[in-house]
Write an enzyme that holds these catalytic residues in place. Structure first.
Site, PDB file in Angstrom:
ATOM      1  N   GLU A 480       0.855  -1.183   0.000  1.00 39.87           N
ATOM      2  CA  GLU A 480       0.000   0.000   0.000  1.00 39.87           C
ATOM      3  C   GLU A 480       0.893   1.236   0.000  1.00 39.87           C
ATOM      4  O   GLU A 480       1.197   1.768  -1.040  1.00 39.87           O
ATOM      5  CB  GLU A 480      -0.946  -0.042   1.202  1.00 39.87           C
ATOM      6  CG  GLU A 480      -2.166   0.818   1.015  1.00 39.87           C
ATOM      7  CD  GLU A 480      -3.303   0.403   1.942  1.00 39.87           C
ATOM      8  OE1 GLU A 480      -4.275   1.149   2.028  1.00 39.87           O
ATOM      9  OE2 GLU A 480      -3.219  -0.675   2.569  1.00 39.87           O
ATOM     10  N   GLU A 750      -2.871   0.406  13.423  1.00 40.32           N
ATOM     11  CA  GLU A 750      -4.017   0.712  12.563  1.00 40.32           C
ATOM     12  C   GLU A 750      -5.335   0.392  13.268  1.00 40.32           C
ATOM     13  O   GLU A 750      -6.316   1.113  13.118  1.00 40.32           O
ATOM     14  CB  GLU A 750      -3.916  -0.100  11.275  1.00 40.32           C
ATOM     15  CG  GLU A 750      -5.045   0.118  10.293  1.00 40.32           C
ATOM     16  CD  GLU A 750      -4.859  -0.659   9.002  1.00 40.32           C
ATOM     17  OE1 GLU A 750      -5.467  -0.285   7.992  1.00 40.32           O
ATOM     18  OE2 GLU A 750      -4.083  -1.641   9.007  1.00 40.32           O
TER      19      GLU A 750
END
Length: 897
Positions: A480, A750
Site C-alpha cells: 500500500e 491501525e
C-alpha cells in the site's frame, strides 16, 4: 491589529530598562539557506532574541545582495511582522546566489545590529532555463527491469568559482560526480503527480568538481514512477521508461560560465541492482558491478549511446519540501532463534528505512533479508499482514574482502529482520538499521509523570516519522504505502506539533489540487488508484489541512494557493446533494471503529455514514468561509455562509429527533455534531451529556474510528468533561490508546486490537502496526493537557494561549514547541501544597495565560505576589482560572492549594 497589540503591550507592561535585542535564526521559505527557489517573491522569517520580558519588534529593515550589489533594501518598515515577510525587490535571477540580512527595532525604538547574513539561491525558474535534454537508456531492457546507469566525462579548463547541479528523473535517481554521491537525499525526486508536477533537486557541487577531467553519473530505479502501486499489479502508472534530466551550471573564477547537461553524448549501461520494486524489495548482484563506473577511471567504450527524448518541461517544479534523508540508526539488540529455527534480528523499534549489512564470503554467496513488524504468539517471524508485498532484499556477493550492502530505491517498515544464507557467524555488529523520513525539523517535546503516556508520545512521533516519507502515507510496510487523505487530515494538527510540516504539507496539497477531478478529491494523493473519491472525512483534506497549516504556522500563502482547490471540492459536493443533504455517494464512514462483540443492548458503534458526511460537508464549508474572510473575498463569504445555514438546517431535519437525539446514538455521531457546531446552541450541552452516557455505557471506553477519534477528548473538554477525557486517555484495556502500549507497541497501530489479548492477530489483510491516525490524541495532549495553543486573531502563535487542563492522576506534564517566533513552553506540577507552572513565551508575541485558581492572593510569580508584577496584567476570572496577559519572557507561577 499588529500596531494595536504593540501599543497595548508597551503601555501596559514595559519597564524602563533595555536589554540587548537581536535578530537570528533566519529562514527563507521556512528553510535554512535554501537552494532551488522558484518563488518570485520568497518570504523571510527571523526570530527576535532578547532576555528582556515583553520584547516586541516595532520595525525591521531587510537588505538583499548579490555579490557586492544590493538588489533590494526594504528601508525601515514600521511593523511587528517577523514571519513570512515577502520580498518586494527587482526580479530575482535564475541560478543566482543571494545573501540577506535583517535589522530590527524593539518596542522602545532602539535598533539592533544587522543580523549575521543568510543565503539563498534561485533555481531554474522556467522551462527556458533548462538546457538539458531528457535521455533514456539505449539498452534493451531485461524483464527484471534492472536499474540503469548513465555517465558522461567532461573537462573544465579554468579555476572553478561555483557549480550547481539540477537533477530530476522518471523513476528514482542517485547521482555522482567523480565517484562521490551528490547530496544526502534519498528516494529522489520524491513522489508527486508526475505528469503535472515533477520535482527537481538543486545541489551545490562546487566541492566535487575539479579543474580538468571530470565524470558525472547517475543510477535510476523504478521508484514510484513505474513500480506496482496499490493492487491488481497496478504498475507503470506514470510511464514505462526510466529517464534522466540533469544539468550542472558552472561559474569560473574569471566570470565566464558553462553548462554540462544530459544530451546525446551520454552513455548508458546496467549495473549491480538487478531488480528493484517498492513493495517487493531489491536484488543487488555485486558480481555485476561496473567498477569505478562513475569516475574518470572507467572505460565506457562498450556502453550504449542514450536516446534523446523531447518531453515537455512545463511540468517541472522545484522541491519546496524537505528531502528524505537517513536519520536515526539502530544497532541490532539481539539475534533470536525462533521456535521455527529461523535467525531473526530484533532492532527494538518499529521503523521505516532499511538495514545495512556487512558480510564476507565467496563469490555467488547469497543473503536474503526479510522484514516484519511483529512476531506471532509463538515467537515466530510473521509477515501475513504484508499481504502481497515480499519486503525482501537479496544480496549476492562478489567475494573476497568485506562487502557492505543496502538498498537504493526501496524501503521497508520493520522491527524484525530474518536472515537467510549469511556466510559465517551471524553477529549483531554486522547489521545496522537506518530510519528514512523527510528531514522535517523536530519542533515539539512532550513529557509527563506517566511512563505509559510518555511511550504513547514516543509511538505517535515514530508513527509520524515512518509515514512522513515525502508523502503522508497510511502505512509503510505492506502493498500500500499510499497517501491516504483521511489519515492525513485526521493527524495534520498533531503532526504540526511534533515537526515543522509546513513545507511538507504545502507540497502535498499542491498534488491534491493537481489530482482533483472536477473538484472531486481521490482517496489517495498522488492518485494511484483511479477515479474514486469524495469520501467524507477523506476528501475534506482539501480544506482541513490548509486551514490547519494556516493556524499552526500563520502561513497565509497556503490558503491563497489552495483556495481554488478548497472551493472546487465544496462545489463538487454541493453538485451531488439533494435538498442540501450529502447522502447520494459512497463513504468509508468512521473507519475501523470499535465493534462490540456483545450488542444485546442495541448500542452498536455503527454511525450512519451520511450523518458523518453531512457533518464534514458543514465543516469544509465553514473552513472555506474562514479562508474567504482571511483572503478578503466578501462575495464568497456571503455565498457560503448561506450554504452553511442550509447544510445545518438539513442536518437537524434529517438526523435529529424532536427531543434532540441523533438518529445514530454513537460516540462518533455526537462528537462530530458537537465539534462542528451542527446543533442549535441550546441543544449542545444535552448532546454532550448523551456522549458521556454512551462512554460510560462502554465502561469508560471509546468506540470511535478514524473520523471520531481526533475530536473525542476535545469535545469532552469543551463541554466540561475533562475528567472523562483523562479517564479515556489513561484507559489501558481494549479499546484504548494505552492498550497497544501495554502490548509492547513502539508505533501507533491501525486497529485498536491489532494484537488481541490472547496474542492472536486481527484480520491480517488490514492490520498495520505503524499507522498514525489514532495518534491524533497527541493534539489534545499538547493543546489541552499542557495547554499550548494559538488564537485565530494571532495565528502561528503570534497570540498564544496557555491554558492547561490539570487532571487525572498526573503529578506533572510539560511541553515545548519551537514556533517561528522562538520557544513556547509550559510545565505544570501538582502536589498537595501547590500547583506550579513554568511558562516561556517567545519574543515578539503576546500571551493569554490561564492560571488554575480563583484567589489572586494565593498566586505568586517568581516568588512575589502576582498582583505586584509590573510585567503581567490580570484581566479576570474564568471557569476556575485567573486570566493574565503577558508579553515574552519566562514566568514562574505558583498557586497555593
Amino acid at each position: 491589529m499588529k500596531k494595536t497589540i504593540a501599543s497595548i503591550l508597551t503601555c501596559a507592561f514595559f519597564t524602563v530598562g533595555h536589554a540587548q535585542t537581536s535578530a537570528g535564526k533566519l529562514l527563507l521559505e521556512n528553510l535554512d539557506n535554501p537552494a532551488g527557489i522558484m518563488e518570485g517573491q520568497p518570504r523571510f522569517s527571523w526570530q527576535i532574541q532578547s532576555k528582556q520580558r515583553n520584547t516586541l519588534q516595532s520595525a525591521y529593515e531587510i537588505k538583499v545582495s548579490s555579490g557586492k550589489n544590493i538588489v533590494w533594501s526594504s528601508g525601515k518598515v514600521n511593523t511587528d511582522s517577523s514571519v513570512h515577510v515577502a520580498y518586494k525587490g527587482s526580479p530575482l535571477v535564475a541560478n543566482e546566489k543571494y545573501q540577506w540580512q535583517v535589522k530590527v527595532w524593539d518596542q522602545n525604538g532602539k535598533s539592533a545590529a544587522w543580523s549575521a547574513p543568510a543565503s539563498f539561491q534561485m533555481g531554474l525558474m522556467s522551462p527556458g532555463d533548462w538546457k538539458a535534454q531528457w535521455i533514456e537508456s539505449g539498452i534493451t531492457e531485461a524483464p527484471s527491469r534492472p536499474s540503469q546507469l548513465f555517465r558522461k566525462s567532461f573537462s573544465t579548463g579554468k579555476k572553478i568559482k561555483s557549480a550547481t547541479a539540477y537533477i530530476t528523473s522518471h523513476g528514482m535517481y542517485e547521482a555522482y560526480l567523480n565517484g562521490k554521491r551528490i547530496g544526502d537525499a534519498w528516494l529522489t525526486p520524491g513522489w508527486t503527480s508526475y505528469n503535472k508536477r515533477l520535482q527537481y533537486q538543486s545541489y551545490d557541487v562546487t566541492h566535487l568538481l575539479q579543474q580538468g577531467a571530470n565524470t558525472v553519473g547517475a543510477m535510476l530505479g523504478n521508484g514510484w514512477y513505474r513500480s506496482v502501486l496499490g493492487w491488481n499489479n497496478n504498475g507503470n502508472i506514470y510511464g514505462k521508461t526510466l529517464g534522466l534530466l540533469m544539468q550542472i551550471n558552472i561559474e569560473y573564477a574569471d566570470g565566464s560560465k558553462d553548462i554540462v547537461a544530459t544530451d546525446g553524448s551520454w552513455k548508458s549501461e546496467t549495473g549491480s541492482v538487478t531488480y528493484s520494486e517498492i513493495y517487493n524489495g531489491e536484488t543487488i548482484d555485486a558480481r555485476k558491478e561496473k567498477l569505478n563506473w562513475n569516475t574518470n577511471n572507467h572505460d565506457d567504450k562498450s556502453w550504449a549511446a542514450v536516446q534523446v527524448k523531447n518531453y515537455p518541461l512545463t511540468n517541472i517544479v522545484t522541491t519546496v519540501n524537505e528531502a528524505v534523508k537517513k536519520q536515526e540508526s539502530f544497532k541490532a539488540l539481539k539475534i533470536i532463534t525462533t521456535p521455527a529455527g529461523e535467525k531473526v534480528i530484533d532492532f527494538g523499534q518499529n521503523l521505516v528505512g532499511w538495514v545495512e549489512m556487512k558480510v564476507t564470503g565467496k563469490a555467488g554467496d547469497s543473503v536474503l533479508l526479510s522484514h516484519a513488524e511483529v512476531l506471532d504468539k509463538k515467537g515466530n517471524f510473521y509477515t501475513e499482514n504484508l499481504r502481497a508485498a515480499k519486503a525482501q532484499n537479496k544480496y549476492i556477493l562478489k567475494g573476497g574482502s568485506s562487502e557492505t550492502f543496502h538498498p537504493y530505491f526501496t524501503w521497508q517498515g520493520f522491527r524484525y529482520v530474518k536472515v537467510e544464507g549469511y556466510p559465517g557467524e551471524l553477529k549483531p555488529e554486522h547489521f545496522t538499521a537506518y530510519a528514512l523520513y523527510s528531514d522535517m525539523k523536530p519542533t515539539g517535546i512532550f513529557n509527563s509523570s506517566d511512563s505509559l503516556i510518555n511511550q504513547l508520545q514516543h509511538n505517535i512521533q515514530w508513527g509520524q516519522k515512518g509515514n512522513f516519507l515525502d508523502v503522508p502515507t497510511d502505512c509503510p510496510q505492506r502493498d500500500e504505502r499510499l497517501g491516504w487523505t483521511g489519515d492525513a487530515q485526521a493527524f495534520s494538527r498533531t503532526a504540526s506539533f511534533n515537526m515543522n510540516v509546513n513545507n511538507f504539507f504545502a507540497k502535498w496539497m499542491r498534488d491534491v489540487e493537481a489530482d482533483q477531478i472536477d473538484g472531486l478529491v481521490p482517496h489517495v494523493i498522488p492518485n494511484a488508484l483511479g477515479k474514486d473519491g469524495n469520501s467524507a472525512g477523506w476528501a475534506d483534506v482539501a480544506t482541513i489541512v490548509p486551514w490547519d497549516m494556516y493556524i499552526a504556522y500563520g502561513d497565509k500563502r497556503i490558503l491563497a494557493t489552495q483556495y481554488n482547490s478548497m472551493k472546487a471540492f465544496v462545489e463538487s459536493v454541493r453538485r451531488t446533494t439533494k435538498d442540501d443533504l450529502w447522502n447520494t455517494t459512497w463513504h468509508f464512514g468512521d473507519w475501523l471503529f470499535y465493534r462490540p462483540f456483545d450488542d444485546n443492548d442495541g448500542s452498536s458503534a455503527v454511525t450512519d455514514k451520511h450523518l458523518i458526511a453531512q457533518c464534514f460537508y458543514a465543516h469544509s464549508t465553514q473552513l472555506l468561509i474562514n479562508t474567504a474572510k482571511v483572503l478578503e473575498n466578501t462575495a464568497d463569504v456571503t455565498t457560503y455562509t448561506n450554504l452553511l445555514q442550509r447544510i445545518k438546517a438539513a442536518f437537524n431535519k434529517e438526523y435529529v429527533t424532536a427531543t434532540g437525539r441523533l438518529v445514530s446514538g454513537t460516540q462518533t455521531a455526537y462528537v462530530l455534531a458537537l465539534q462542528f457546531d451542527m446543533l442549535p446552541e441550546n441543544s449542545r450541552q444535552q448532546a454532550a451529556d448523551r456522549l458521556v452516557e454512551n462512554i460510560k455505557r462502554y465502561h469508560n471506553h471509546l468506540t470511535t474510528g478514524f473520523l471520531g477519534t481526533p475530536y473525542l477528548c476535545h469535545v469532552l473538554t469543551r463541554f466540561g468533561h475533562s475528567d472523562l477525557a483523562y479517564t479515556l486517555l489513561m484507559q489501558d484495556t481494549y479499546p484504548s490508546w494505552l492498550y497497544p502500549v501495554k502490548m509492547g507497541a513502539t508505533t501507533i497501530w491501525e486497529r485498536w486490537d491489532g494484537i488481541k489479548t490472547d496474542g492472536s492477530f486481527q484480520t491480517p489483510t488490514m492490520n498495520s502496526f505503524n499507522h498514525y491516525a489514532y495518534g491524533a490524541i497527541g493534539d489534545w495532549m499538547y493543546r489541552k493537557m499542557v495547554g499550548l495553543d494559538t488564537y485565530e486573531d494571532g495565528v502561528g502563535y503570534k497570540h498564544i494561549q496557555v491554558k492547561p487542563h490539570i487532571g487525572g492522576k498526573f503529578t506533572h506534564a510539560s511541553a515545548s514547541l519551537q514556533t517561528y517566533y522562538g520557544t513556547l513552553s509550559n510545565a505544570w506540577k501538582k502536589d498537595s501544597a501547590q500547583i506550579s507552572m513554568q511558562v516561556e513565551i517567545p519574543a515578539n508575541t503576546r500571551a493569554t495565560i490561564y492560571i488554575p485558581g480563583t484567589d489572586i492572593s494565593k498566586i505568586t510569580e517568581s516568588n512575589a505576589p502576582l498582583s505586584s508584577s509590573k510585567d503581567i496584567k490580570v484581566t479576570g476570572r474564568e471557569d476556575g482560572y485567573i486570566v493574565v496577559e503577558t508579553g515574552s519572557g519566562k514566568y514562574s507561577f505558583a498557586v497555593k492549594q
